[in-house]
Scaffold this active site. Structure first.
Site, PDB file in Angstrom:
ATOM      1  N   ASN A 105     -23.606 -97.773  70.461  1.00  0.00           N
ATOM      2  CA  ASN A 105     -22.965 -97.342  69.221  1.00  0.00           C
ATOM      3  C   ASN A 105     -21.454 -97.444  69.362  1.00  0.00           C
ATOM      4  O   ASN A 105     -20.963 -98.556  69.592  1.00  0.00           O
ATOM      5  CB  ASN A 105     -23.535 -96.045  68.629  1.00  0.00           C
ATOM      6  CG  ASN A 105     -23.536 -94.819  69.489  1.00  0.00           C
ATOM      7  OD1 ASN A 105     -24.175 -94.780  70.523  1.00  0.00           O
ATOM      8  ND2 ASN A 105     -22.842 -93.785  69.090  1.00  0.00           N
ATOM      9  N   ASP A 106     -20.702 -96.387  69.213  1.00  0.00           N
ATOM     10  CA  ASP A 106     -19.246 -96.502  69.026  1.00  0.00           C
ATOM     11  C   ASP A 106     -18.496 -97.264  70.126  1.00  0.00           C
ATOM     12  O   ASP A 106     -18.758 -97.062  71.314  1.00  0.00           O
ATOM     13  CB  ASP A 106     -18.610 -95.107  69.002  1.00  0.00           C
ATOM     14  CG  ASP A 106     -19.336 -94.122  68.135  1.00  0.00           C
ATOM     15  OD1 ASP A 106     -20.302 -94.505  67.476  1.00  0.00           O
ATOM     16  OD2 ASP A 106     -18.944 -92.946  68.144  1.00  0.00           O
TER      17      ASP A 106
ATOM     18  N   ASP B 267     -14.482 -86.578  69.890  1.00  0.00           N
ATOM     19  CA  ASP B 267     -13.946 -87.936  69.765  1.00  0.00           C
ATOM     20  C   ASP B 267     -12.415 -87.983  69.883  1.00  0.00           C
ATOM     21  O   ASP B 267     -11.721 -88.436  68.965  1.00  0.00           O
ATOM     22  CB  ASP B 267     -14.404 -88.596  68.448  1.00  0.00           C
ATOM     23  CG  ASP B 267     -15.909 -88.511  68.237  1.00  0.00           C
ATOM     24  OD1 ASP B 267     -16.625 -88.375  69.253  1.00  0.00           O
ATOM     25  OD2 ASP B 267     -16.365 -88.579  67.089  1.00  0.00           O
TER      26      ASP B 267
HETATM   27  C1  FRU Z   1     -20.328 -91.414  66.001  1.00  0.00           C
HETATM   28  C2  FRU Z   1     -20.735 -90.357  67.001  1.00  0.00           C
HETATM   29  C3  FRU Z   1     -19.534 -89.638  67.593  1.00  0.00           C
HETATM   30  C4  FRU Z   1     -20.045 -89.188  68.931  1.00  0.00           C
HETATM   31  C5  FRU Z   1     -20.913 -90.352  69.331  1.00  0.00           C
HETATM   32  C6  FRU Z   1     -22.060 -90.002  70.205  1.00  0.00           C
HETATM   33  O1  FRU Z   1     -21.261 -92.426  65.847  1.00  0.00           O
HETATM   34  O2  FRU Z   1     -21.640 -89.439  66.425  1.00  0.00           O
HETATM   35  O3  FRU Z   1     -19.025 -88.598  66.795  1.00  0.00           O
HETATM   36  O4  FRU Z   1     -19.016 -88.959  69.834  1.00  0.00           O
HETATM   37  O5  FRU Z   1     -21.367 -90.941  68.141  1.00  0.00           O
HETATM   38  O6  FRU Z   1     -22.740 -91.156  70.606  1.00  0.00           O
END
Ligand code: FRU
Length: 488
Positions: A42-43, A171
């Site tokens: 993901n991120d 974050d």
């Molecule tokens: C965004 C999120 C962030 C978090 C991360 C966890 O997609 O929810 O806020 O840090 O993914 O994977």
């Protein structure tokens, strides 16, 4: 490195090795986009250029194709297009990050790299994980080379956040300005509507520090009126020079109501000006496609402000499927984009490195659809001048239609039978309306992802597209002059 670290890294390595063949044989693997070596991504995290090399870290779940986290993956590149995958650099190995090494950022200073991230903990029990049961700690690690990390140091913990903030604080994006360090954190504040019903508010907390270790609250930025219940992955940076310079807050709000031509995805990501007004008043979505969330920016050594997003959206498993799952992996990141401020607007262009590839001109005319194999396609349609232009990627029964009409662009997976095409994995349609007529579409396709830059980067659409190799056709209709190129 403690025993837990070794055990987790070993598990990741075993999974990457045992699944390598299955993953590599997938027709949907991309050429220039960051993907998980196995499992889920993901991120983007910790984006930076350090000692000349680009580093991209990312939320990584090698052990499960459906996410769940556990690691910061790592890859490096010389040109932002060809990525070499390294061992993960962070995993859940201390009590404060037992539930996840969540998103964060990098700061480069004096030949060292500093990474900040959120350690997430969800206590077992009957909790709502909003007001109770969750622990969010901001953690710092240091590295001489981008790969080997120091001991983890807690820099902010629950007692350091304002009392009206829930347990959702995460974050960290860190930068240095005028001799001080600053950290922006996404937050969810307890709030109630006029009728007394609970409705939390998203916003950000800005902390500052003289030494990166001890931080104090500098500012809270919350909207005047409800603008989502949680803002994730915030980022603060400047664009433009001299008198034109503007401060921008990028964030990913959750809980905005869908509108016909805005906020069409489950959760949003956008930017707003921080100077001269409230960020939510100028909130503009980064991307109008199906697959975009949680972007992060960094400054390259040559001064460019570059953004990379996740080409995915959380919590959409029930709405649509990613057809790469059967090959043991899911999701990718977007192409890096260069950001500029032009005529008061943020413009996004694909990084210039992409134009330096050995592109080969193709001839799209001749009535027959053009066939492309597993390689990148660059389709540039100019001088549409508010007329119309249409592109079909795939076949009429299974394809993605990209249609520009006057001032709108629509992406649609709806096929001849009126059904969502298999290649969209269940997706239907998205529309974006521009301030001016559509004049140009630059469409970049890399195997299973299409990114469409409209009017030189005034609007972008990102979407995943799962066409089998034999279905990779392309047809163009309408006004405009067309250039079609491919690269292996
Ligand atoms: C965004 C999120 C962030 C978090 C991360 C966890 O997609 O929810 O806020 O840090 O993914 O994977």
């Amino acid at each position: 490195m403690n025993e837990k670290t070794k055990e987790m890294m070993e598990k990741a390595r075993e999974q990457e090795q045992s699944m390598e063949g299955t993953v590599k044989s997938c027709p949907f693997r991309t050429r220039f986009h960051i993907m998980p070596p196995v499992g889920w991504i993901n991120d983007p995290n910790g984006l930076c250029q350090f000692q000349g090399i680009f580093h991209a870290y990312f939320q990584y779940s090698p052990l499960s194709v459906n996410g769940g986290g556990g690691f910061w993956g790592h890859c490096v590149s010389q040109d932002l297009l060809h990525w070499e995958y390294k061992e993960p650099v962070l995993t859940t190995d201390i009590p404060e990050d037992a539930g996840g090494v969540y998103s964060g950022s990098a700061l480069v200073e004096d030949g060292r790299l500093y990474l900040f991230y959120t350690g997430n903990v969800k206590l077992p029990g009957d909790y709502d994980y909003i007001d109770a049961g969750r622990i969010s700690t901001q953690i710092l690690v240091e590295s001489p080379d981008g790969q080997h990390m120091s001991q983890k140091e807690k820099v902010l913990e629950m007692k350091d956040y304002p009392a009206d903030i829930t347990q959702h604080v995460r974050d960290p994006k860190v930068w240095k300005e005028e001799g001080r360090y600053h950290m922006v954190l996404g937050a969810r504040r307890r709030a109630w509507k006029e009728d007394g019903e609970r409705r939390d508010e998203g916003g950000v907390l800005v902390y500052s520090s003289a030494d990166m270790h001890s931080w104090s609250l500098e500012r809270e930025i919350f909207p005047k009126q409800y603008f989502g219940y949680m803002w994730e992955c915030p980022d603060i940076f400047s664009l433009g020079e001299g008198e034109e310079e503007r401060k921008i807050l990028s964030f990913s709000p959750q809980g905005l109501a869908h509108e016909k031509e805005r906020f069409q995805n489950r959760y949003q990501s956008g930017w707003g000006f921080l100077s001269g007004g409230r960020p939510e008043e100028t909130f503009t979505e980064w991307d109008m496609g199906f697959d975009f969330y949680a972007p992060q920016t960094f400054q390259a050594e040559d001064g460019r402000r570059i953004l990379i997003g996740w080409a995915g959206v959380p919590d959409t498993q029930e709405e649509h499927a990613n057809l790469s799952v059967k090959n043991g992996w899911q999701h990718c990141l977007t192409l890096p984009r260069e950001l500029t401020l032009e005529r008061g607007r943020v413009i996004q262009r694909p990084v210039r490195e992409i134009f330096g590839l050995p592109w080969r001109k193709e001839d799209p005319s001749g009535g027959e659809p053009f066939r492309w194999s597993s390689r990148a396609v660059r389709l540039d349609i100019r001088d549409i001048s508010g007329g119309s232009a249409g592109v079909l990627l795939g076949t009429p029964g299974n394809g993605l239609a990209i249609q520009a009409d006057r001032d709108t662009v629509t992406l649609s997976y709806i096929n001849e039978e009126g059904e969502p095409s298999a290649c969209g994995g269940g997706r239907k349609a998205r529309t974006g309306r521009l301030e001016e007529p559509v004049d140009r579409l630059l469409i970049l396709v890399d195997s299973s992802i299409a990114e469409i830059f409209v009017n030189g980067g005034e609007m972008v659409f990102t979407t995943r597209l799962y066409l089998e190799k034999k279905e990779r056709e392309l047809k163009i209709e309408g006004s405009g002059s067309v250039t079609l190129e491919t690269v292996e």
